[in-house]
Write a protein that holds these residues in place. Structure first.
Motif, PDB file in Angstrom:
ATOM      1  N   VAL A 196      -8.264   4.373 -11.503  1.00 27.28           N
ATOM      2  CA  VAL A 196      -7.765   5.741 -11.319  1.00 27.28           C
ATOM      3  C   VAL A 196      -6.673   6.051 -12.348  1.00 27.28           C
ATOM      4  O   VAL A 196      -6.614   7.143 -12.897  1.00 27.28           O
ATOM      5  CB  VAL A 196      -7.214   5.909  -9.889  1.00 27.28           C
ATOM      6  CG1 VAL A 196      -6.520   7.263  -9.720  1.00 27.28           C
ATOM      7  CG2 VAL A 196      -8.334   5.745  -8.866  1.00 27.28           C
ATOM      8  N   ALA A 222       0.711   4.237  -2.653  1.00 26.85           N
ATOM      9  CA  ALA A 222       0.619   5.633  -2.223  1.00 26.85           C
ATOM     10  C   ALA A 222       1.610   6.504  -2.995  1.00 26.85           C
ATOM     11  O   ALA A 222       1.290   7.642  -3.348  1.00 26.85           O
ATOM     12  CB  ALA A 222       0.878   5.729  -0.721  1.00 26.85           C
ATOM     13  N   LYS A 258      -1.039  12.774  -8.446  1.00 27.51           N
ATOM     14  CA  LYS A 258      -1.553  14.056  -7.934  1.00 27.51           C
ATOM     15  C   LYS A 258      -0.579  15.205  -8.203  1.00 27.51           C
ATOM     16  O   LYS A 258      -0.987  16.300  -8.583  1.00 27.51           O
ATOM     17  CB  LYS A 258      -1.838  13.932  -6.431  1.00 27.51           C
ATOM     18  CG  LYS A 258      -3.054  13.061  -6.124  1.00 27.51           C
ATOM     19  CD  LYS A 258      -3.403  13.110  -4.648  1.00 27.51           C
ATOM     20  CE  LYS A 258      -4.717  12.391  -4.380  1.00 27.51           C
ATOM     21  NZ  LYS A 258      -5.120  12.458  -2.972  1.00 27.51           N
ATOM     22  N   ARG A 259       0.712  14.946  -7.984  1.00 22.84           N
ATOM     23  CA  ARG A 259       1.700  16.019  -8.179  1.00 22.84           C
ATOM     24  C   ARG A 259       1.752  16.456  -9.636  1.00 22.84           C
ATOM     25  O   ARG A 259       1.820  17.641  -9.940  1.00 22.84           O
ATOM     26  CB  ARG A 259       3.086  15.542  -7.751  1.00 22.84           C
ATOM     27  CG  ARG A 259       3.223  15.089  -6.340  1.00 22.84           C
ATOM     28  CD  ARG A 259       3.172  16.224  -5.319  1.00 22.84           C
ATOM     29  NE  ARG A 259       3.501  15.687  -4.002  1.00 22.84           N
ATOM     30  CZ  ARG A 259       2.640  15.021  -3.225  1.00 22.84           C
ATOM     31  NH1 ARG A 259       1.391  14.845  -3.634  1.00 22.84           N
ATOM     32  NH2 ARG A 259       3.007  14.552  -2.049  1.00 22.84           N
ATOM     33  N   VAL A 268       0.113   7.150  -6.391  1.00 23.26           N
ATOM     34  CA  VAL A 268      -0.948   8.162  -6.305  1.00 23.26           C
ATOM     35  C   VAL A 268      -0.334   9.547  -6.110  1.00 23.26           C
ATOM     36  O   VAL A 268      -0.817  10.532  -6.679  1.00 23.26           O
ATOM     37  CB  VAL A 268      -1.926   7.846  -5.153  1.00 23.26           C
ATOM     38  CG1 VAL A 268      -2.920   8.980  -4.951  1.00 23.26           C
ATOM     39  CG2 VAL A 268      -2.675   6.560  -5.446  1.00 23.26           C
ATOM     40  N   ALA A 269       0.740   9.611  -5.327  1.00 23.32           N
ATOM     41  CA  ALA A 269       1.409  10.899  -5.125  1.00 23.32           C
ATOM     42  C   ALA A 269       1.927  11.442  -6.454  1.00 23.32           C
ATOM     43  O   ALA A 269       1.791  12.635  -6.748  1.00 23.32           O
ATOM     44  CB  ALA A 269       2.556  10.737  -4.131  1.00 23.32           C
ATOM     45  N   SER A 312       0.823  -1.210   0.000  1.00 23.64           N
ATOM     46  CA  SER A 312       0.000   0.000   0.000  1.00 23.64           C
ATOM     47  C   SER A 312       0.859   1.263   0.000  1.00 23.64           C
ATOM     48  O   SER A 312       0.443   2.297  -0.524  1.00 23.64           O
ATOM     49  CB  SER A 312      -0.952  -0.010   1.196  1.00 23.64           C
ATOM     50  OG  SER A 312      -0.231  -0.030   2.409  1.00 23.64           O
ATOM     51  N   ALA A 313       2.058   1.187   0.565  1.00 23.72           N
ATOM     52  CA  ALA A 313       2.950   2.350   0.538  1.00 23.72           C
ATOM     53  C   ALA A 313       3.464   2.596  -0.881  1.00 23.72           C
ATOM     54  O   ALA A 313       3.639   3.744  -1.300  1.00 23.72           O
ATOM     55  CB  ALA A 313       4.116   2.139   1.496  1.00 23.72           C
TER      56      ALA A 313
END
Lengths: 114, 142
Positions: free
Chosen positions: A98, A60, A67-68, A63-64, A56-57
């Motif tokens: 996503v 993450a 988003k960035r 996803v970061a 999950s990390a």
């Protein structure tokens, strides 16, 4: 974690992390794309073809990156992982909906022109 | 009362450090494979145990420089059980809130993922320990 960075064009960088994308190595990936963003590269392809394990990390961190890059008008696309376990966590978290996930690097890079 | 014969056991005394997670994964895979666990269950259990162990390192031991995780594995015809115990701070139930999957976030999926991958995840706080038990039902074995 070894991460190869390939500049496929002026505007798209391809990141090829290898091995495990997990809580231990995710900061390496984050550092890599943060450096690219600092260098004004806003379009990223993260090639998961050499990733054998993702937690999950690791998700993450992906996803970061998404988003960035979107925050500065860019985007992040993925190259599909071959390992079932990596697909499984993408599906469990619905992140496969996503991300724009392409079968290979050429299609992922080409998707930016579409 | 019917007794159940445990065929396989393993015990791992692990330094609570993220750099040991790859080795933990290898041990989980080897143990599960020795118990003739299906491949899909092995990869699921490996990730579930990994997520709980990372949770222990990041949260239970957040305020201490070092700690240990005791991991006991047992396997019989009916189930495979992994128990993780640590002496860190108690688990905060607020972290167990299921994430809203419609909104991608940069965290908060670890325990959710673990719960999806095994048949049961149970947490108990004892006097000074946290005790996590993960169970995989094996069903009828051929």
């Amino acid at each position: 974690m070894h991460i190869e960075v390939i500049n496929r064009s002026i505007r798209v960088a391809v990141l090829v992390p290898e091995g495990r994308l997990d809580a231990s190595s995710a900061p390496d990936l984050r550092g890599c794309f943060e450096q690219l963003l600092d260098d004004q590269t806003k379009r990223l392809v993260i090639d998961l073809s050499a990733i054998e394990f993702c937690d999950s990390a690791g998700l993450a961190a992906l996803v970061a990156a998404l988003k960035r890059t979107r925050a500065v008008g860019g985007d992040t696309k993925l190259v599909a992982p071959p390992h079932d376990g990596v697909w499984r966590i993408l599906r469990l978290t619905r992140f496969e909906r996503v991300f724009d996930i392409r079968p290979n690097v050429d299609e992922a890079v080409g998707a930016f022109a579409a | 009362m019917m007794t159940r014969s445990v065929k396989l056991r393993d015990h791992i005394h692990l330094h609570a450090d993220l750099s040991y997670m790859a080795g933990l994964g290898r041990r989980i895979r080897a143990f599960s494979a020795a118990g003739k666990t299906p491949d899909e269950s092995i990869t699921g259990l490996e990730l579930a145990v990994h997520e709980v162990a990372v949770n222990i390192i990041r949260h239970a031991y957040a305020d201490v420089d070092s700690g240990w995780i005791d991991i006991r594995l047992s396997c019989d015809d009916r189930e495979l059980i992994v128990v993780l115990e640590d002496q860190g701070g108690p688990f905060d139930p607020a972290m167990a809130v299921e994430p809203d999957l419609a909104v991608p976030r940069e965290g908060g999926y670890g325990l959710y993922v673990a719960r999806q991958l095994v048949d049961d995840v149970n947490y108990r706080r004892t006097a000074s320990n946290n005790r996590w038990e993960l169970r995989v039902d094996r069903g009828p074995q051929s």
